[in-house]
Design an enzyme around this catalytic site. Structure first.
Site, PDB file in Angstrom:
ATOM      1  N   THR A 131      38.186  23.524 -94.516  1.00 34.22           N
ATOM      2  CA  THR A 131      39.392  22.822 -94.073  1.00 34.22           C
ATOM      3  C   THR A 131      39.062  21.759 -93.023  1.00 34.22           C
ATOM      4  O   THR A 131      38.069  21.882 -92.302  1.00 34.22           O
ATOM      5  CB  THR A 131      40.380  23.846 -93.473  1.00 34.22           C
ATOM      6  N   ASP A 132      39.927  20.745 -92.926  1.00 36.56           N
ATOM      7  CA  ASP A 132      39.763  19.745 -91.857  1.00 36.56           C
ATOM      8  C   ASP A 132      40.085  20.323 -90.480  1.00 36.56           C
ATOM      9  O   ASP A 132      39.786  19.720 -89.457  1.00 36.56           O
ATOM     10  CB  ASP A 132      40.630  18.503 -92.134  1.00 36.56           C
ATOM     11  N   GLU A 133      40.708  21.522 -90.457  1.00 36.52           N
ATOM     12  CA  GLU A 133      41.132  22.082 -89.156  1.00 36.52           C
ATOM     13  C   GLU A 133      39.944  22.449 -88.274  1.00 36.52           C
ATOM     14  O   GLU A 133      40.097  22.626 -87.068  1.00 36.52           O
ATOM     15  CB  GLU A 133      42.079  23.270 -89.378  1.00 36.52           C
ATOM     16  N   TYR A 156      42.308  30.889 -87.005  1.00 39.80           N
ATOM     17  CA  TYR A 156      42.009  30.517 -88.394  1.00 39.80           C
ATOM     18  C   TYR A 156      40.891  29.479 -88.438  1.00 39.80           C
ATOM     19  O   TYR A 156      39.875  29.663 -89.127  1.00 39.80           O
ATOM     20  CB  TYR A 156      43.269  29.977 -89.099  1.00 39.80           C
ATOM     21  N   LYS A 160      37.047  29.675 -89.907  1.00 42.56           N
ATOM     22  CA  LYS A 160      36.540  28.780 -90.957  1.00 42.56           C
ATOM     23  C   LYS A 160      35.325  27.996 -90.443  1.00 42.56           C
ATOM     24  O   LYS A 160      34.343  27.807 -91.163  1.00 42.56           O
ATOM     25  CB  LYS A 160      37.640  27.807 -91.429  1.00 42.56           C
TER      26      LYS A 160
HETATM   27  P1  NAD Z   1      45.679  31.403-100.158  1.00 41.68           P
HETATM   28  O1  NAD Z   1      45.979  32.204 -98.925  1.00 41.68           O
HETATM   29  O2  NAD Z   1      46.813  30.922-100.999  1.00 41.68           O
HETATM   30  O3  NAD Z   1      44.734  32.254-101.122  1.00 41.68           O
HETATM   31  C1  NAD Z   1      43.642  32.988-100.653  1.00 41.68           C
HETATM   32  C2  NAD Z   1      43.157  33.904-101.789  1.00 41.68           C
HETATM   33  O4  NAD Z   1      42.029  34.635-101.307  1.00 41.68           O
HETATM   34  C3  NAD Z   1      44.207  34.940-102.215  1.00 41.68           C
HETATM   35  O5  NAD Z   1      44.254  35.019-103.620  1.00 41.68           O
HETATM   36  C4  NAD Z   1      43.705  36.241-101.598  1.00 41.68           C
HETATM   37  O6  NAD Z   1      44.076  37.388-102.348  1.00 41.68           O
HETATM   38  C5  NAD Z   1      42.196  36.008-101.618  1.00 41.68           C
HETATM   39  N1  NAD Z   1      41.513  36.804-100.594  1.00 41.68           N
HETATM   40  C6  NAD Z   1      41.824  36.911 -99.275  1.00 41.68           C
HETATM   41  N2  NAD Z   1      40.988  37.766 -98.660  1.00 41.68           N
HETATM   42  C7  NAD Z   1      40.097  38.194 -99.608  1.00 41.68           C
HETATM   43  C8  NAD Z   1      38.993  39.078 -99.596  1.00 41.68           C
HETATM   44  N3  NAD Z   1      38.620  39.715 -98.466  1.00 41.68           N
HETATM   45  N4  NAD Z   1      38.314  39.288-100.758  1.00 41.68           N
HETATM   46  C9  NAD Z   1      38.691  38.674-101.904  1.00 41.68           C
HETATM   47  N5  NAD Z   1      39.747  37.833-101.977  1.00 41.68           N
HETATM   48  C10 NAD Z   1      40.436  37.591-100.844  1.00 41.68           C
HETATM   49  O7  NAD Z   1      44.758  30.220 -99.651  1.00 41.68           O
HETATM   50  P2  NAD Z   1      44.675  28.702-100.166  1.00 41.68           P
HETATM   51  O8  NAD Z   1      45.684  27.903 -99.437  1.00 41.68           O
HETATM   52  O9  NAD Z   1      44.638  28.693-101.638  1.00 41.68           O
HETATM   53  O10 NAD Z   1      43.246  28.295 -99.577  1.00 41.68           O
HETATM   54  C11 NAD Z   1      42.060  28.517-100.339  1.00 41.68           C
HETATM   55  C12 NAD Z   1      40.870  28.014 -99.564  1.00 41.68           C
HETATM   56  O11 NAD Z   1      41.016  26.617 -99.290  1.00 41.68           O
HETATM   57  C13 NAD Z   1      40.677  28.699 -98.209  1.00 41.68           C
HETATM   58  O12 NAD Z   1      39.301  28.904 -98.005  1.00 41.68           O
HETATM   59  C14 NAD Z   1      41.249  27.703 -97.214  1.00 41.68           C
HETATM   60  O13 NAD Z   1      40.625  27.813 -95.960  1.00 41.68           O
HETATM   61  C15 NAD Z   1      40.902  26.386 -97.893  1.00 41.68           C
HETATM   62  N6  NAD Z   1      41.802  25.256 -97.581  1.00 41.68           N
HETATM   63  C16 NAD Z   1      43.162  25.383 -97.702  1.00 41.68           C
HETATM   64  C17 NAD Z   1      43.976  24.289 -97.444  1.00 41.68           C
HETATM   65  C18 NAD Z   1      45.481  24.366 -97.607  1.00 41.68           C
HETATM   66  O14 NAD Z   1      46.188  23.410 -97.297  1.00 41.68           O
HETATM   67  N7  NAD Z   1      46.028  25.452 -98.124  1.00 41.68           N
HETATM   68  C19 NAD Z   1      43.412  23.070 -97.044  1.00 41.68           C
HETATM   69  C20 NAD Z   1      42.015  22.978 -96.921  1.00 41.68           C
HETATM   70  C21 NAD Z   1      41.215  24.076 -97.219  1.00 41.68           C
HETATM   71  P1  TYD Z   2      51.307  24.939 -92.296  1.00 41.45           P
HETATM   72  O1  TYD Z   2      51.909  24.721 -93.645  1.00 41.45           O
HETATM   73  O2  TYD Z   2      51.343  26.310 -91.704  1.00 41.45           O
HETATM   74  O3  TYD Z   2      49.823  24.343 -92.329  1.00 41.45           O
HETATM   75  P2  TYD Z   2      48.755  24.114 -91.097  1.00 41.45           P
HETATM   76  O4  TYD Z   2      49.231  24.814 -89.900  1.00 41.45           O
HETATM   77  O5  TYD Z   2      47.525  24.749 -91.660  1.00 41.45           O
HETATM   78  O6  TYD Z   2      48.670  22.643 -90.932  1.00 41.45           O
HETATM   79  O7  TYD Z   2      52.068  23.986 -91.278  1.00 41.45           O
HETATM   80  C1  TYD Z   2      52.131  22.581 -91.466  1.00 41.45           C
HETATM   81  C2  TYD Z   2      52.817  21.992 -90.250  1.00 41.45           C
HETATM   82  O8  TYD Z   2      54.177  22.431 -90.225  1.00 41.45           O
HETATM   83  C3  TYD Z   2      52.195  22.444 -88.937  1.00 41.45           C
HETATM   84  O9  TYD Z   2      52.256  21.354 -88.002  1.00 41.45           O
HETATM   85  C4  TYD Z   2      53.115  23.563 -88.472  1.00 41.45           C
HETATM   86  C5  TYD Z   2      54.467  23.144 -89.016  1.00 41.45           C
HETATM   87  N1  TYD Z   2      55.391  24.251 -89.386  1.00 41.45           N
HETATM   88  C6  TYD Z   2      56.719  24.237 -88.930  1.00 41.45           C
HETATM   89  O10 TYD Z   2      57.149  23.316 -88.202  1.00 41.45           O
HETATM   90  N2  TYD Z   2      57.537  25.261 -89.310  1.00 41.45           N
HETATM   91  C7  TYD Z   2      57.112  26.292 -90.100  1.00 41.45           C
HETATM   92  O11 TYD Z   2      57.918  27.212 -90.387  1.00 41.45           O
HETATM   93  C8  TYD Z   2      55.756  26.277 -90.578  1.00 41.45           C
HETATM   94  C9  TYD Z   2      55.225  27.380 -91.454  1.00 41.45           C
HETATM   95  C10 TYD Z   2      54.928  25.231 -90.201  1.00 41.45           C
END
Ligand code: NAD
Ligand code: TYD
Length: 350
Positions: A131-133, A156, A160
């Site tokens: 992630t960019d975070e 988080y 990561k």
């Molecule tokens: P998500 O929470 O929707 O899905 C995570 C999946 O991992 C789930 O299916 C869960 O069951 C599985 N999981 C969790 N713990 C586990 C374990 N111990 N063993 C096996 N499986 C396990 O997450 P997402 O949003 O799809 O993110 C996927 C990846 O992409 C993550 O690594 C996250 O850091 C990265 N990412 C997410 C975003 C975003 O905006 N969502 C952006 C950049 C990177």
């Molecule tokens: P989120 O979807 O949790 O992603 P991330 O924190 O990983 O960027 O949140 C996106 C943005 O929205 C973040 O600035 C937090 C804000 N947010 C709210 O204002 N209200 C909410 O209920 C949630 C879940 C997020």
């Protein structure tokens, strides 16, 4: 035939990646390892689960017996690692779950890959999706590049960041072939409604308050999930060993502007008077340590590997809203049970 391990394939991004690889590459056998936490849902993969080149394994990436067994059984050529605890708010209340899965789980996978591949690393690849975070929080200007120093600020992003460091450590110490990508915020179908966009869609539809943390001035850089999956495909096949690629589409929005646009789309789709959904916007207590701004500079990926995002945000958001409205049953299933107690603790009692 190549065999690929994809972890976290039942989650939001993972399910899009699994679908893309299983359908685009019939010559690959895709093994999806997922423990099915609250965020993992096999309904996300109903359309492809019977394809002959797809296998699901329910299991935990932290399992020190199971993971090496899977490497021995399937002889993986590559790994695309997405399994993680992924929600910042949950990491604030339960940091250890994030250390366990994101740090220990990643290291367990790396170690199994190293042991399985140590005699011949040629043609193998461990792709870590991050992630960019990890780069921390920007002020009003500037972008995250691949050279930006790590400065994670939530449990988080700290977990990561730590997992990214372990991936690089295995590259430098043991010669494990790796690539890492760091992507901005994703949106699209099948995202669990703890994240901003699906949570807001769900609440607007049900005439419930839309909780905006603080003043809604925080900025996120949004990318359509299918574009992220395409980027992962390009990087998996063409990325250089040991390299990092930032993924993003220059699409920055303050939370409040994004929610106002979403409300307009929802008014139209639900046949409401213009302005009706926006009345649900409710400012609530800010997230602890809330990062102000994320913004990706994707020049390296675009120039070196030719990837560019395919969708404009408004079009992507409309498609996303349509998917959630057409898939009420999916939403009903994921918001039953445990979700209710999470919502109560996160939004009602705090
Ligand atoms: P998500 O929470 O929707 O899905 C995570 C999946 O991992 C789930 O299916 C869960 O069951 C599985 N999981 C969790 N713990 C586990 C374990 N111990 N063993 C096996 N499986 C396990 O997450 P997402 O949003 O799809 O993110 C996927 C990846 O992409 C993550 O690594 C996250 O850091 C990265 N990412 C997410 C975003 C975003 O905006 N969502 C952006 C950049 C990177
Ligand atoms: P989120 O979807 O949790 O992603 P991330 O924190 O990983 O960027 O949140 C996106 C943005 O929205 C973040 O600035 C937090 C804000 N947010 C709210 O204002 N209200 C909410 O209920 C949630 C879940 C997020």
């Amino acid at each position: 035939m190549k065999t690929l391990l994809i972890t976290g394939g039942a989650g939001f991004i993972g399910s899009h990646v699994v679908r893309l690889f299983v359908t685009k590459y019939p010559e690959y056998h895709i093994v999806n390892l997922d423990v099915l936490t609250y965020a993992g849902n096999l309904e996300n993969l109903r359309d492809i689960e019977k394809l002959p080149n797809y296998t699901f394994v329910k299991g935990d990436i932290t399992d020190e017996v199971l993971v090496p067994e899977l490497f021995a059984k399937y002889q993986f050529d590559g790994v695309i690692h997405l399994a993680a605890e992924s929600h910042v708010d949950r990491s604030i209340t339960d940091p250890f779950a994030f250390v366990r899965t994101n740090v220990f789980g990643t290291t367990n996978l790396l170690n199994a890959a190293k042991n399985a591949w140590k005699d011949n690393m040629k043609g193998k690849l461990f792709y870590h999706v991050s992630t960019d975070e990890v780069y921390g929080s920007l002020g009003d200007t500037g972008f995250f590049t691949e050279e930006t120093a790590y400065d994670p600020r939530s449990p988080y992003s700290a977990a990561k960041a730590s997992s990214d460091h372990f991936v690089r450590a295995y590259y430098h110490t043991y010669g494990l072939p790796i690539v890492i990508s760091n992507c901005s915020n994703n949106y699209g179908s099948h995202q669990f409604p703890e994240k901003l966009i699906p949570l807001a869609i769900h609440n607007i539809k049900n005439n419930k308050p839309i909780p905006i943390y603080g003043k809604g001035e925080n900025v996120r850089d949004w990318l359509w999930v299918n574009d992220h999956a395409q980027a992962i495909d390009v990087i998996y096949h063409n990325g250089k060993n040991g390299e990092t690629y930032n993924i993003g589409g220059h699409n920055e929005w303050t939370n409040i502007d994004l929610i106002r646009m979403l409300c307009k789309i929802m008014d139209k789709k639900l046949g409401r008077q213009p302005g009706e959904s926006a009345k649900l916007i409710t400012f609530v207590k800010d997230r602890a340590g809330h990062d102000l701004r994320y913004a990706i500079d994707p020049t390296k990926l675009s120039e070196e590997l030719g990837w560019n995002p395919s969708l404009q945000f408004e079009e992507g958001l409309e498609k996303t809203v349509t998917w959630y409205l057409d898939n009420q049953e999916w939403m009903d299933h994921v918001t039953s049970g445990q979700y209710q107690s999470y919502y109560q603790k996160q939004y009602v009692e705090r």
